[in-house]
Design an enzyme around this catalytic site. Structure first.
Site, short mmCIF file in Angstrom:
data_model
loop_
_atom_site.label_atom_id
_atom_site.label_comp_id
_atom_site.label_asym_id
_atom_site.label_seq_id
_atom_site.Cartn_x
_atom_site.Cartn_y
_atom_site.Cartn_z
N TYR A 15 0.85 -1.19 0.00
CA TYR A 15 0.00 0.00 0.00
C TYR A 15 0.88 1.24 0.00
CZ TYR A 15 -3.59 3.35 1.52
OH TYR A 15 -4.45 4.42 1.61
N ASP B 15 9.22 2.69 0.12
CA ASP B 15 8.15 3.32 0.87
C ASP B 15 8.32 2.91 2.33
OD1 ASP B 15 5.90 4.11 2.16
OD2 ASP B 15 4.47 3.25 0.74
N LYS C 190 3.71 8.55 9.10
CA LYS C 190 3.50 7.92 10.40
C LYS C 190 4.46 8.42 11.49
CE LYS C 190 0.64 4.45 8.41
NZ LYS C 190 0.71 3.73 7.17
C1 LIG Z 1 0.10 4.29 5.83
C2 LIG Z 1 0.90 4.06 4.61
C3 LIG Z 1 0.83 4.94 3.52
C4 LIG Z 1 -0.15 6.06 3.43
O1 LIG Z 1 0.05 7.05 4.39
P1 LIG Z 1 -1.17 8.04 4.74
O2 LIG Z 1 -0.56 8.97 5.74
O3 LIG Z 1 -2.26 7.17 5.30
O4 LIG Z 1 -1.58 8.71 3.50
C5 LIG Z 1 1.72 4.75 2.47
N1 LIG Z 1 2.59 3.73 2.49
C6 LIG Z 1 2.66 2.86 3.51
C7 LIG Z 1 3.67 1.76 3.48
C8 LIG Z 1 1.80 2.98 4.59
O5 LIG Z 1 1.87 2.07 5.58
#
Ligand SMILES: *Cc1c(COP(=O)(O)O)cnc(C)c1O
Length: 428
Positions: A144, A239, A267
């Protein structure tokens, strides 16, 4: 435990907010029932609107790695709020947090702050496309990267090369530039690259996957991606929105000693305020506006409250040489306890863990990619989830999520949790 007022509040919310929530996974659709409305939180605990205390294993989906209402973060935000909450002008604070992040993370010279992980990933692929002058990207099924159009893609029917939208509203035009690969399958990636010679700008990957449960990269997978990218002029994007400042000071690049080209954060980096960031070596970052031609902007980017929270969080992590070791030990203790009681109760399961990311899958086979993660027994997961909720333990309301361990958890909390899992798993 009774969750009556939460149910009432949810009914009210549903009238004015689609599905009653501002982000879908909060709605308990995968497990049934109604979401818990939280009133406050401190350390490892949530306090809900019914007056229940819950041990929290989500921790705002990652950010609260040092616990809720972490004192240095709260103090920094309160102090900054008195001085004005947004200027749309540069502040010294932005340079301070940027300098600290660049010092903590290997292989990055410059960092740009945005407001979410979604924005960070969206901007990172634009930068990679601008830098390489190519259009296509490769992402992995089950990873994601936020909800921007390019990432809401599923495998196209039969075709090995083109993706197709997995949400209405994403155009076929956008989807055709995102190729979908299997996690932990280098050969699959090599085939995609071969079939799209000199067209791929970037490979984006969760270097430890956390959005299909926790799935560690198999030995050689990240190294192989690095090599394929280097050989083919492709930007490797890590990511690290989930893993950054959680698995190590310098994230997975440090943990496994592998260098990405562009790294995304979110995060933890915001300490619980809305922050994302992307970073790279100067040579790449200098392509961004206003230095270069790749456009990216934000009215609230680098917001002083968010930067104050993020800086206090990063300082706390940077100044504590033992924090990642403690997180590792606590999570390993939890893993051993869960393993012990599930085995004793003859439950079929697999546990995956890297550092303070852990997931329990109700399937006997190794969980190495989206396909194997999807095999888990969801009925058992639902019993597990609701059983734990009754015991005052809050895990993510979906089998596809990692648990986020916080340093605020005590060994007593972990023992309570393991005992609850023992009790609940006897009812499967
Ligand atoms: C949570 C998450 C996102 C998205 O971040 P948001 O602040 O919710 O937009 C993107 N990549 C990874 C790996 C994530 O865990």
């Amino acid at each position: 435990m009774i969750y009556q007022r939460s149910s009432q509040l949810f009914a009210e919310a549903e009238k004015v907010i689609p599905g009653g929530v501002n982000s879908p996974v909060r709605a308990f659709k995968a497990v049934g029932g109604t979401p818990i409305f939280v009133k406050s939180a401190k350390g490892a605990y949530l306090y809900d609107e019914d007056g229940n205390r819950l041990i929290d294993y989500i921790n705002s989906w990652g950010p609260m790695v040092l616990g809720h209402a972490f004192e240095p973060v709260v103090e920094a935000v309160v102090a900054k709020a008195q001085l004005g909450t947004s200027f749309g002008m540069p502040t010294e604070l932005e340079t301070q947090i940027a300098a600290l992040a660049v010092a903590m993370v290997p292989n990055i010279d410059k960092i740009r702050f945005v407001n979410s992980g979604t924005e960070a990933c969206m901007s990172a692929i634009r930068l990679a496309r601008g830098y390489t002058k190519r259009d296509k990207i490769i992402k992995f099924a089950g990873c994601y990267h936020g909800h921007s159009d390019s990432f809401l893609i599923q495998a196209g029917s039969g075709a090995i090369t083109f993706g197709s939208p997995n949400s209405p509203g994403v155009t076929a035009g956008t989807a055709k530039d995102t190729l979908l690969a299997r996690y932990n399958d280098l050969e699959n990636v090599a085939t995609l690259i071969e079939a799209n010679k000199n067209e791929i700008a970037a490979i984006i990957v969760e270097p430890v996957a956390g959005n299909m449960g926790c799935i560690p990269p198999q030995k050689g997978f990240l190294e192989g991606l690095r090599q394929l990218c280097t050989d083919n002029g492709i930007q490797l994007i890590f990511d690290e929105v989930m893993t950054g400042f959680r698995l190590a000071k310098g994230g997975v690049q440090e943990l496994f000693g592998i260098q990405a080209d562009i790294v995304c954060f979110g995060k933890v980096i915001g300490g619980g305020l809305p922050v994302g960031a992307f970073a790279a070596r100067s040579e790449i970052m200098n392509h961004l506006a206003p230095l270069g031609p790749v456009y990216q902007a934000g009215t609230l980017s680098g917001n002083p409250l968010a930067m104050a929270a993020g800086l206090a969080m990063l300082q706390a992590l940077n100044n504590d040489d033992a924090v990642f070791q403690r997180l590792e030990e606590k999570t390993a203790y939890l893993e051993a306890g869960i393993d012990r009681v599930l085995k004793a109760n003859n439950v079929v399961f697999t546990i995956n863990r890297v550092g303070s990311m852990i997931s329990v899958h109700f399937d006997a086979n190794p969980v190495v990619d989206f396909q194997s993660a999807a095999k888990g027994d969801n009925d058992t997961f639902k019993k597990f989830f609701h059983g734990l909720l009754q015991e005052g333990i809050y895990i993510a309301p979906s089998a596809y999520e990692t648990w986020f361990i916080t340093d605020a958890l005590t060994y007593e909390d972990l023992d309570v949790t393991i005992q609850a899992i023992d009790k609940v798993s006897k009812t499967f």
